[in-house]
Write a protein that holds these residues in place. Structure first.
Motif, PDB file in Angstrom:
ATOM      1  N   LEU A  14       0.979  -1.251   0.051  1.00 56.08           N
ATOM      2  CA  LEU A  14      -0.048   0.054   0.030  1.00 56.08           C
ATOM      3  C   LEU A  14       0.904   1.244   0.055  1.00 56.08           C
ATOM      4  O   LEU A  14       0.499   2.264  -0.587  1.00 56.08           O
ATOM      5  N   LEU A  17       2.382   1.344  -3.274  1.00 55.51           N
ATOM      6  CA  LEU A  17       1.454   2.004  -4.630  1.00 55.51           C
ATOM      7  C   LEU A  17       1.199   3.405  -4.272  1.00 55.51           C
ATOM      8  O   LEU A  17       1.249   4.419  -5.471  1.00 55.51           O
ATOM      9  N   ARG A  18       1.426   3.979  -3.067  1.00 52.25           N
ATOM     10  CA  ARG A  18       1.458   5.440  -2.752  1.00 52.25           C
ATOM     11  C   ARG A  18       2.572   6.325  -3.429  1.00 52.25           C
ATOM     12  O   ARG A  18       2.282   7.259  -3.849  1.00 52.25           O
ATOM     13  N   PHE A  21       2.231   6.535  -7.542  1.00 51.27           N
ATOM     14  CA  PHE A  21       1.274   7.471  -7.596  1.00 51.27           C
ATOM     15  C   PHE A  21       2.002   8.811  -7.657  1.00 51.27           C
ATOM     16  O   PHE A  21       1.865   9.652  -8.583  1.00 51.27           O
ATOM     17  N   ILE A  29      -1.181  11.928  -3.297  1.00 42.91           N
ATOM     18  CA  ILE A  29      -1.829  10.803  -2.398  1.00 42.91           C
ATOM     19  C   ILE A  29      -1.967  11.488  -0.920  1.00 42.91           C
ATOM     20  O   ILE A  29      -1.041  11.300  -0.287  1.00 42.91           O
ATOM     21  N   TYR A  93     -10.290   4.584  -2.415  1.00 45.04           N
ATOM     22  CA  TYR A  93      -9.638   5.928  -2.391  1.00 45.04           C
ATOM     23  C   TYR A  93      -8.589   5.729  -3.526  1.00 45.04           C
ATOM     24  O   TYR A  93      -8.390   6.557  -4.571  1.00 45.04           O
ATOM     25  N   HIS A  94      -7.680   4.749  -3.580  1.00 51.99           N
ATOM     26  CA  HIS A  94      -6.712   4.697  -4.689  1.00 51.99           C
ATOM     27  C   HIS A  94      -7.203   4.441  -5.974  1.00 51.99           C
ATOM     28  O   HIS A  94      -6.593   5.070  -6.884  1.00 51.99           O
ATOM     29  N   ARG A  97      -8.423   7.756  -7.355  1.00 44.72           N
ATOM     30  CA  ARG A  97      -7.042   8.404  -7.848  1.00 44.72           C
ATOM     31  C   ARG A  97      -6.556   8.065  -9.274  1.00 44.72           C
ATOM     32  O   ARG A  97      -6.278   8.653 -10.012  1.00 44.72           O
ATOM     33  N   ALA A 136       0.359   0.688 -12.171  1.00 47.90           N
ATOM     34  CA  ALA A 136      -0.469   1.076 -11.104  1.00 47.90           C
ATOM     35  C   ALA A 136      -1.700   0.339 -10.869  1.00 47.90           C
ATOM     36  O   ALA A 136      -2.096  -0.144  -9.704  1.00 47.90           O
ATOM     37  N   LEU A 140      -2.434  -2.218  -7.788  1.00 50.25           N
ATOM     38  CA  LEU A 140      -3.919  -2.039  -7.082  1.00 50.25           C
ATOM     39  C   LEU A 140      -4.524  -3.395  -7.158  1.00 50.25           C
ATOM     40  O   LEU A 140      -5.064  -3.815  -6.180  1.00 50.25           O
TER      41      LEU A 140
END
Length: 292
Positions: A14, A17-18, A21, A29, A93-94, A97, A136, A140
């Motif tokens: 997680l 991934l942030r 982004f 994020i 939420y991801h 985005r 991405a 995810l």
């Protein structure tokens, strides 16, 4: 505790991934929006306040039953549900985005060659940026799969407990209304099944939100493919190949919250639960009338 390694891997992915982004997609994020934070704070407070009527009934109506014995288990069960809800909301939420980045790319693609000298246009419509979007989505999807494998059995157990507790407490409320028990016990039953129904609805709502975000992402990718074919100056063949592979990936790898394959968490499950509740309540009332 038994799955600490998987849980650590989930938190680490997680975080990765942030960073993906922020670095590759130029998509900041931040923390969860304040509206979502208020939602979780409200649910936490509600799940504490609802014990006050039950304690009042136990102390004033000389009824103990299994309340004190099950109080710790009920608190753990509900706050475990809130923890799982928080992670589902983070995944949604991801996904939101990522949908915003795809929407921005689709907007740039619709401009065509009008702003071909724009640096931002060249960056957004480049093959590297499309590959970053594809990676991405892959990360995810792995997060969704890791979440389902890590918390799947917990979701099954929590939903079973909530389902049974809701049916029993609604049945007891009906018995109170027909004056089988004292009216004061209505506070105990209502303070039990009302928060359970709220948690069930919130969980299914978060799962439905992830499902809809996946549908939006799929529509964005298909829109990109159509826009690439309709341009006066078509993109390179490699770009079209990656775009077709991306569309196939989105079609096959759905972003869904699933309880180890038993059920998908969405509004369809919520309607099935309500239908089963009504059915079992009718059966309980019929059996109760036989012994009346």
């Amino acid at each position: 505790m038994c799955q600490y390694k998987k849980y650590y891997e989930f938190c680490l992915q997680l975080k990765c991934l942030r960073l993906h982004f922020q670095c590759e997609l130029q998509q900041p994020i931040s923390n969860l929006p304040w509206i979502r934070c208020i939602k979780f704070y409200a649910l936490s407070v509600i799940n504490i306040i609802v014990f006050v009527p039950s304690i009042y009934v136990v102390l004033n109506f000389d009824y103990i039953g299994y309340f004190w014995y099950s109080l710790g288990a009920v608190i753990i069960n509900r706050y475990q549900c809130l923890l799982l809800l928080l992670y589902v909301d983070l995944l949604g939420y991801h996904a939101e985005r990522l949908d915003e980045r795809l929407q921005a790319l689709h907007s740039y693609r619709q401009l065509g060659t009008q702003t071909i000298l724009d640096i931002q246009f060249e960056q957004m419509c480049s093959l590297d940026y499309l590959l970053s979007l594809k990676r991405a989505y892959m990360e995810l999807y792995r997060l969704f799969e890791l979440y389902n494998s890590l918390f799947g059995w917990s979701i099954v157990c929590i939903f079973v407990v909530m389902f049974l507790d809701s049916i029993i407490n609604i049945y007891w409320s009906l018995l109170v209304l027909i004056k089988v028990y004292q009216f004061g016990f209505i506070f105990t039953t209502c303070s039990t099944f009302v928060p359970l129904l709220i948690l069930l609805f919130t969980f299914c709502h978060c799962g439905e939100y992830c499902k809809r975000q996946h549908m939006l992402i799929g529509s964005r990718v298909r829109g990109l493919a159509c826009a690439a074919q309709c341009q006066a100056v078509p993109p390179p063949l490699a770009y079209n190949a990656i775009l077709a592979e991306f569309a196939m990936q989105v079609e096959q790898d759905a972003l869904t919250i699933s309880a180890v394959g038993f059920m998908d968490i969405n509004y369809n499950l919520l309607m099935s639960i309500f239908t089963a509740m009504v059915t079992y309540l009718i059966v309980l009332m019929q059996f109760g009338s036989l012994y009346a």
